[in-house]
Structures are given as C-alpha cells and as structure tokens.
Design a protein around this motif. Structure first.
Motif, PDB file in Angstrom:
ATOM      1  N   ALA A   1       0.529   5.127   1.165  1.00 59.50           N
ATOM      2  CA  ALA A   1      -0.629   5.886   1.731  1.00 59.50           C
ATOM      3  C   ALA A   1       0.017   7.475   1.897  1.00 59.50           C
ATOM      4  CB  ALA A   1      -0.838   5.470   3.072  1.00 59.50           C
TER       5      ALA A   1
ATOM      6  N   ASP B   1      -2.612   7.634  -2.797  1.00 56.23           N
ATOM      7  CA  ASP B   1      -3.044   6.337  -1.983  1.00 56.23           C
ATOM      8  C   ASP B   1      -3.228   5.114  -2.968  1.00 56.23           C
ATOM      9  OD1 ASP B   1      -3.132   7.534   0.424  1.00 56.23           O
ATOM     10  OD2 ASP B   1      -5.161   8.665   0.027  1.00 56.23           O
TER      11      ASP B   1
ATOM     12  N   ASP C   1      -3.533   0.789  -3.063  1.00 56.24           N
ATOM     13  CA  ASP C   1      -3.501  -0.690  -2.477  1.00 56.24           C
ATOM     14  C   ASP C   1      -3.169  -1.636  -3.679  1.00 56.24           C
ATOM     15  OD1 ASP C   1      -3.944   0.206  -0.183  1.00 56.24           O
ATOM     16  OD2 ASP C   1      -5.973  -0.076  -0.166  1.00 56.24           O
TER      17      ASP C   1
ATOM     18  N   GLY D   1       4.876  10.502   3.317  1.00 52.47           N
ATOM     19  CA  GLY D   1       3.887   9.299   3.114  1.00 52.47           C
ATOM     20  C   GLY D   1       4.475   8.013   3.610  1.00 52.47           C
TER      21      GLY D   1
ATOM     22  N   ASP E   1       0.319  13.122  -2.907  1.00 53.10           N
ATOM     23  CA  ASP E   1      -0.436  12.537  -2.173  1.00 53.10           C
ATOM     24  C   ASP E   1      -1.088  11.232  -2.579  1.00 53.10           C
ATOM     25  OD1 ASP E   1      -1.900  12.351   0.373  1.00 53.10           O
ATOM     26  OD2 ASP E   1      -3.484  13.577  -0.267  1.00 53.10           O
TER      27      ASP E   1
ATOM     28  N   SER F   1       0.774  -1.252   0.146  1.00 46.55           N
ATOM     29  CA  SER F   1      -0.007  -0.117   0.025  1.00 46.55           C
ATOM     30  C   SER F   1       0.932   1.092  -0.066  1.00 46.55           C
ATOM     31  CB  SER F   1      -0.888   0.126   1.207  1.00 46.55           C
ATOM     32  OG  SER F   1      -1.655  -0.948   1.427  1.00 46.55           O
TER      33      SER F   1
END
Length: 256
Positions: free
Chosen positions: A8, A24, A26, A59, A22, A6
């Motif tokens: 994040a 995100d 998975d 992050g 930024d 992941s």
C-alpha cells in the motif's frame, strides 16, 4: 477477500533515484501474478521488498491485512513468504537433499537426520512433479531446468503461502521452460500465491492470472492475462500505448 500480501503506497528510493513510486498491489491465494517491465522498471526492487531483502522507503506491507515490517528474508519466511531469486544460490558440489536443507537441516539426537531429509526432499519434489533423477546426485550434474526446480522446491520447505519467483525461466531452453511453467501451475493448484517477475511475455501469458506492468518505477497497468495480448502488454511496457487505450504520456524502448 483479504489479500494474503498487500503493498500500500510503497515507494523505494536509492538516493535521488526513485526505484518504486507509490505502488499498490494485492496478492491472493491460488493465483499467479506476473510483474513485467523494461530493465530498470522496478521489478527486482518490488520483489526485494516483498521478500524482505529490501526495506521500503515509505508505504506499508500487509500480511492478512496486518501491517508488517521485514528486517530480513527470514522475517518474510516467518510470515509465509519465500523467494527463489534469479541467481539460484545452489552449491554445485552438494546433492539435491543437501541443497534443499542447507542452513536448516533436520537434527535428531544431535545428529543429522539424513533419512527424514531425504524423505522430505522426495515429498516436495514429487508434489511438484519435478523431474529429478536422484535426490542424491550432485546439483552440478543436473540440467538448468532441474536446478531451477530444486531452487523452487527449496522455497516450499515450511509450506509458505506466497512464492516469489524472479526470472525463473531465464536462460532455459524450450523444454526446460515448459517444465518450469508446469511447476508454477502446480504451485497455484496447491493454493499458493505466486508472484512471477519475468521479461518473457510468452511465459507470462501462458501461466499467469493477472499481469502488472511497471514503467520507471510506477505501476502503469493491470491486466487479466486471459483477456490481453502480447502487443498490448508491450505497448504498456514501452509507453507506446497507455492502459485502457489512452494516449501514452511518454516513450520508451523494449530491451527484452
């Protein structure tokens, strides 16, 4: 289900330039996730961070839910993440076996174990149904698709859980491209998570489960590959249309 890997809130800046902002994301076992975007969208930077070649500015990267910090690609490999870069980094004068084991040769009683390395090479190539005529042929004698197959097979030594492929069909012909796409499907069927960065929307739609669109370093859309179209992806890539049918906030140009 916990993601294998992941990202994040991952960002990466090079001075005043923001390559990623930024992010995100998975990645799960047994799926192919494609990352698409225009030149400069951040694809290579994202792949570099996931592979341990680039450190994020901010992050968190997690493996099986636990935060990790990669100091090098070797660190990422120890966590089960292996990358095949766009530049194959193969030695043309060495044969297939020598290229596969270059830098991590099998040794027995102080000598190279040629028999074990040849056996291992045949096993990994056969598992991918890679069409290599002879594992002792010099790599410079292979076709472009065969060389790419060798590069991908090299990532599988050590049985990684995540395989990162950067432009694996770049500069290949139609037949060779089909071979590589079939190989990617085999990686998925074996349970590997595959992250595929590509400029080819056709290839992406042929083999991926999800498509992530980057634009100017930001993740602007995530699509089910079976439910989207090339036109929709191109619209998100260029900014002509925004995800989910909203008006696009800016423009852009697709450069292939």
């Amino acid at each position: 289900m916990t993601a294998v890997v992941s990202l994040a809130g991952v960002s990466k800046s090079f001075g005043a330039a923001h390559a990623l902002v930024d992010i995100d994301l998975d990645i799960h076992a047994g799926e192919v996730v494609a990352v698409v975007g225009d030149n400069g969208a951040g694809k290579s930077t994202l792949m570099g961070i996931a592979s341990g070649a680039t450190a994020p500015t901010s992050g968190v990267v997690r493996v099986d839910g636990a935060a990790v910090r990669f100091g090098s690609p070797a660190d990422a490999r120890r966590h089960g993440i292996a990358a095949s870069p766009q530049a194959l980094a193969l030695c043309g004068n060495l044969d297939v076996v020598e290229n596969l084991y270059l830098g991590h040769e099998e040794v027995r009683a102080g000598l190279l174990d040629e028999v074990e390395m040849e056996r291992g090479a045949r096993v990994v190539l056969d598992s991918l149904a890679a069409r290599i005529p002879d594992v002792r042929v010099p790599v410079h004698a292979l076709s472009g698709g065969q060389r790419r197959s060798v590069a991908i097979a090299r990532t599988l030594l050590g049985d990684p859980r995540v395989v990162l492929l950067d432009e694996p069909t770049n500069a290949l012909g139609v037949r060779q491209t089909a071979q590589i796409l079939t190989l990617i499907g085999r990686l998925r069927s074996r349970g590997h998570a595959v992250v595929l960065a590509s400029h080819s929307i056709t290839d992406v739609l042929a083999v991926s489960d999800r498509v992530i669109v980057l634009r100017l370093g930001r993740l602007v859309g995530e699509y089910d590959a079976a439910q989207t179209t090339a036109e929709e992806l191109l619209g998100a890539i260029t900014g002509a249309t925004a995800p989910m049918g909203h008006a696009a906030p800016d423009g852009g140009g697709w450069r292939g």
